[in-house]
Each structure stands twice: as structure tokens, then as C-alpha cells.
Design a protein around this motif. Structure first.
Motif, PDB file in Angstrom:
ATOM      1  N   ASP A   1       0.837  -1.195   0.000  1.00  0.00           N
ATOM      2  CA  ASP A   1       0.000   0.000   0.000  1.00  0.00           C
ATOM      3  C   ASP A   1       0.875   1.249   0.000  1.00  0.00           C
ATOM      4  N   ASP A   2       0.235   2.413   0.102  1.00  0.00           N
ATOM      5  CA  ASP A   2       0.984   3.661   0.079  1.00  0.00           C
ATOM      6  C   ASP A   2       1.968   3.757   1.246  1.00  0.00           C
ATOM      7  N   TYR A   3       1.573   3.229   2.391  1.00  0.00           N
ATOM      8  CA  TYR A   3       2.467   3.255   3.556  1.00  0.00           C
ATOM      9  C   TYR A   3       3.747   2.476   3.273  1.00  0.00           C
ATOM     10  N   LEU A   4       3.610   1.239   2.824  1.00  0.00           N
ATOM     11  CA  LEU A   4       4.797   0.415   2.600  1.00  0.00           C
ATOM     12  C   LEU A   4       5.666   1.005   1.491  1.00  0.00           C
ATOM     13  N   LYS A   5       5.036   1.564   0.467  1.00  0.00           N
ATOM     14  CA  LYS A   5       5.800   2.214  -0.591  1.00  0.00           C
ATOM     15  C   LYS A   5       6.599   3.388  -0.031  1.00  0.00           C
ATOM     16  N   SER A   6       6.003   4.122   0.916  1.00  0.00           N
ATOM     17  CA  SER A   6       6.719   5.259   1.508  1.00  0.00           C
ATOM     18  C   SER A   6       7.901   4.785   2.345  1.00  0.00           C
ATOM     19  N   VAL A   7       7.742   3.653   3.049  1.00  0.00           N
ATOM     20  CA  VAL A   7       8.862   3.100   3.822  1.00  0.00           C
ATOM     21  C   VAL A   7       9.976   2.647   2.879  1.00  0.00           C
TER      22      VAL A   7
ATOM     23  N   PHE B   1      -3.182 -16.360  -3.738  1.00  0.00           N
ATOM     24  CA  PHE B   1      -4.647 -16.399  -3.577  1.00  0.00           C
ATOM     25  C   PHE B   1      -5.317 -15.033  -3.663  1.00  0.00           C
ATOM     26  N   GLU B   2      -4.587 -13.939  -3.425  1.00  0.00           N
ATOM     27  CA  GLU B   2      -5.143 -12.589  -3.585  1.00  0.00           C
ATOM     28  C   GLU B   2      -4.090 -11.701  -4.223  1.00  0.00           C
ATOM     29  N   PRO B   3      -3.786 -11.926  -5.521  1.00  0.00           N
ATOM     30  CA  PRO B   3      -2.716 -11.150  -6.150  1.00  0.00           C
ATOM     31  C   PRO B   3      -3.001  -9.653  -6.129  1.00  0.00           C
ATOM     32  N   LYS B   4      -1.940  -8.890  -5.906  1.00  0.00           N
ATOM     33  CA  LYS B   4      -1.981  -7.421  -5.877  1.00  0.00           C
ATOM     34  C   LYS B   4      -2.853  -6.892  -4.744  1.00  0.00           C
ATOM     35  N   TRP B   5      -2.983  -7.643  -3.664  1.00  0.00           N
ATOM     36  CA  TRP B   5      -3.839  -7.234  -2.559  1.00  0.00           C
ATOM     37  C   TRP B   5      -3.361  -5.929  -1.919  1.00  0.00           C
ATOM     38  N   SER B   6      -4.298  -5.024  -1.691  1.00  0.00           N
ATOM     39  CA  SER B   6      -4.060  -3.810  -0.926  1.00  0.00           C
ATOM     40  C   SER B   6      -5.399  -3.369  -0.360  1.00  0.00           C
ATOM     41  N   SER B   7      -5.411  -2.958   0.893  1.00  0.00           N
ATOM     42  CA  SER B   7      -6.680  -2.586   1.508  1.00  0.00           C
ATOM     43  C   SER B   7      -6.561  -1.237   2.200  1.00  0.00           C
ATOM     44  N   ALA B   8      -7.726  -0.692   2.540  1.00  0.00           N
ATOM     45  CA  ALA B   8      -7.760   0.536   3.329  1.00  0.00           C
ATOM     46  C   ALA B   8      -7.322   0.231   4.754  1.00  0.00           C
ATOM     47  N   HIS B   9      -7.123   1.292   5.544  1.00  0.00           N
ATOM     48  CA  HIS B   9      -6.624   1.134   6.901  1.00  0.00           C
ATOM     49  C   HIS B   9      -7.683   1.461   7.943  1.00  0.00           C
ATOM     50  N   ASP B  10      -8.962   1.361   7.546  1.00  0.00           N
ATOM     51  CA  ASP B  10     -10.052   1.571   8.490  1.00  0.00           C
ATOM     52  C   ASP B  10     -10.531   0.221   9.015  1.00  0.00           C
ATOM     53  N   GLU B  11     -11.598   0.231   9.798  1.00  0.00           N
ATOM     54  CA  GLU B  11     -12.090  -1.015  10.385  1.00  0.00           C
ATOM     55  C   GLU B  11     -12.464  -2.039   9.318  1.00  0.00           C
ATOM     56  N   ALA B  12     -13.102  -1.563   8.245  1.00  0.00           N
ATOM     57  CA  ALA B  12     -13.490  -2.486   7.167  1.00  0.00           C
ATOM     58  C   ALA B  12     -12.265  -3.071   6.486  1.00  0.00           C
ATOM     59  N   GLY B  13     -11.249  -2.242   6.265  1.00  0.00           N
ATOM     60  CA  GLY B  13     -10.026  -2.724   5.639  1.00  0.00           C
ATOM     61  C   GLY B  13      -9.294  -3.726   6.503  1.00  0.00           C
TER      62      GLY B  13
ATOM     63  N   GLY C   1       0.534   1.679  20.779  1.00  0.00           N
ATOM     64  CA  GLY C   1      -0.179   0.445  20.522  1.00  0.00           C
ATOM     65  C   GLY C   1       0.420  -0.308  19.349  1.00  0.00           C
ATOM     66  N   HIS C   2      -0.425  -1.037  18.633  1.00  0.00           N
ATOM     67  CA  HIS C   2       0.030  -1.818  17.485  1.00  0.00           C
ATOM     68  C   HIS C   2       0.191  -0.902  16.274  1.00  0.00           C
ATOM     69  N   ALA C   3       1.089  -1.284  15.372  1.00  0.00           N
ATOM     70  CA  ALA C   3       1.275  -0.587  14.086  1.00  0.00           C
ATOM     71  C   ALA C   3       1.480   0.911  14.265  1.00  0.00           C
ATOM     72  N   PHE C   4       2.183   1.288  15.335  1.00  0.00           N
ATOM     73  CA  PHE C   4       2.324   2.714  15.646  1.00  0.00           C
ATOM     74  C   PHE C   4       3.138   3.482  14.616  1.00  0.00           C
ATOM     75  N   HIS C   5       3.884   2.771  13.770  1.00  0.00           N
ATOM     76  CA  HIS C   5       4.675   3.468  12.752  1.00  0.00           C
ATOM     77  C   HIS C   5       3.880   3.757  11.486  1.00  0.00           C
ATOM     78  N   ASN C   6       2.706   3.165  11.339  1.00  0.00           N
ATOM     79  CA  ASN C   6       1.934   3.289  10.093  1.00  0.00           C
ATOM     80  C   ASN C   6       1.201   4.628  10.044  1.00  0.00           C
TER      81      ASN C   6
ATOM     82  N   ALA D   1      -2.469   4.803   8.703  1.00  0.00           N
ATOM     83  CA  ALA D   1      -3.553   4.250   9.524  1.00  0.00           C
ATOM     84  C   ALA D   1      -3.766   5.147  10.739  1.00  0.00           C
ATOM     85  N   ALA D   2      -4.718   6.057  10.641  1.00  0.00           N
ATOM     86  CA  ALA D   2      -4.949   7.022  11.719  1.00  0.00           C
ATOM     87  C   ALA D   2      -5.321   6.339  13.028  1.00  0.00           C
ATOM     88  N   ILE D   3      -5.957   5.172  12.948  1.00  0.00           N
ATOM     89  CA  ILE D   3      -6.369   4.489  14.178  1.00  0.00           C
ATOM     90  C   ILE D   3      -5.182   3.867  14.912  1.00  0.00           C
TER      91      ILE D   3
END
Length: 233
Positions: A40-46, A66-78, A199-204, A207-209
Motif C-alpha cells: 500500500d501507500d504506507y509500505l511504498k513510503s517506507v 490467492f489474492e494477487p496485488k492485494w491492498s486494503s484501506a486502513h479503516d475497520e473495514a479494511g 499500541g500496534h502498528a504505531f509506525h503506520n 492508519a490514523a487508528i
């Protein structure tokens, strides 16, 4: 900085491998391993940030079977969608992909020096396993959820390794982090840093959450120093 695509071949197929090249055109290699959100955009920025430091950075696609090119949003649904995808993930095959990526990096003409592994979340778990099962020159693991329960494998790690955790991570109990701290204390070349209020994923930062700017900045500064010592450009 420029990018290009390589191809990694493994026993059951293959996947495209995006590669970021530093402005100098060459440098040590880093396998950057994704979170559950994919490339996703985050990993590309890293990847871009690491290339700016002088590294040749490659990001294997973990879900290509099984899910080629997978990328999701960073909200609850993602997060829910990504958790469903990762439920199909075979950790052993993913580890093989990471190790194959490291092998490919070592053979690129632009890679001068060693090759390290660096991962976040799912990638943090894989970075630790790659350090135990493979032969990287250094390893960085951010909040790998399987690390506390597999920390016995630290005995097989011969390269320098740096762990990062959040002290308030709802997915990784502080008790588990303490086990990692105890193991690291007795292992030469290993270090651990806990951002106690994070918390978790604090560097992302996407992901505002999850994002915790002070913790992210502190951990990144420690990471830059560690890489400069263990995988110098």
C-alpha cells in the motif's frame, strides 16, 4: 531514486518483485516485508525512505497465490478484509518467498554489501523467522505478533537483530514482550525497544487508528542507527 520490477521464481510459481534503487544506484539490500494491508501507500513510503538512506529495497508480494496485488484501506473495514485474506496465508510458503527474495537481491549487480530483512506486523514475524531460518546480515522486526511465542528461535539467529514493540499493543500482550526482553538480554547482537505508550502498528502513518507520531519517530531513529551499524551504506 528509481524503481523497477524483478521476477522471483519459487517451487510453486513466481511473483513480480518491485525494487527501489537509491540515488547512488547501488547499496546494501533490504527485503521489506509487508503488513496485512499489502503493498500500500504506507509500505511504498517506507521503501522510498530506506532507498533514500542508500539501500536497494525489494518488497515481496506475500498473497500472490490467492489474492494477487492485494491492498486494503486502513479503516475497520479494511482491517476486517485483510484479516480474512491473511487467514488463507501459509506462513511457511511466505517465509520461502522472503528467503528467495533475499537470494535474488544478493545476485543483483546494484547490491553492494550485505542483505537484511525488515518487516512490520506480519512482516515483523517473518523477518524474525527469516533471521532464524536463513542467513541475512541484519534483521529488523516491528511488532511481529508471533515473535513472543517463538522467541526460542532466537538461539538460531546469528545476525544482529532489532525488535520494536508498543507497550499498549492490544494484539501482543506486554507479558509476551517481556519474554522477548528476557531472551534478548541473553543474546549477543540482539536489542529490543518498547514504546510504552504506543499500541500496534504505531509506525503506520496512513492508519490514523494506529499511528503514534512520537513513538514512530523514536523507533525510526533507533532503526536508522541500527542499520547504519549493522548494514552500513
Amino acid at each position: 531514486m528509481s524503481t523497477r520490477t524483478e521476477r522471483v521464481t519459487v517451487a510453486d510459481g513466481g511473483f513480480d518483485l518491485p525494487v527501489w534503487l537509491p540515488e547512488s544506484g547501488s547499496g546494501p539490500g533490504l527485503v521489506l516485508i509487508q503488513e496485512i494491508f499489502g503493498l500500500d501507500d504506507y509500505l511504498k513510503s517506507v521503501a522510498a525512505d530506506l532507498a533514500k538512506l542508500g539501500y536497494v529495497v525489494a518488497v515481496p508480494e506475500l498473497f500472490w497465490r490467492f489474492e494477487p496485488k492485494w491492498s486494503s484501506a486502513h479503516d475497520e473495514a479494511g482491517i476486517a478484509a485483510s484479516m480474512a485474506v491473511v487467514g488463507k496465508f501459509d506462513f511457511g510458503l511466505g517465509l520461502a518467498d522472503v528467503l528467495a527474495t533475499a537470494d535474488l537481491l544478493r545476485g543483483l549487480p546494484e547490491v553492494k554489501g550485505g542483505v537484511g530483512v525488515f518487516g512490520f506486523c506480519l512482516g515483523g514475524s517473518l523477518a524474525f523467522s527469516a533471521a532464524a531460518e536463513g542467513s541475512p546480515d541484519t534483521a529488523v522486526s516491528f511488532y511481529g505478533s508471533t515473535v513472543p511465542d517463538t522467541i526460542g528461535a532466537l538461539d538460531r539467529v546469528t545476525c544482529p537483530i532489532q525488535f520494536h514493540f508498543g507497550g499498549q499493543d492490544p494484539y501482543i500482550a506486554r507479558e509476551g514482550v517481556k519474554r522477548v526482553e528476557e531472551a534478548v538480554a541473553g543474546h549477543e547482537g540482539a536489542e529490543i525497544h518498547v514504546q510504552e505508550e504506543a499500541g500496534h502498528a504505531f509506525h503506520n502513518h496512513v492508519a490514523a487508528i494506529f499511528y503514534d507520531a512520537p513513538a514512530a519517530e523514536a523507533a525510526w531513529s533507533l532503526t536508522e542507527s541500527f542499520l547504519a551499524r549493522t548494514l552500513p551504506v
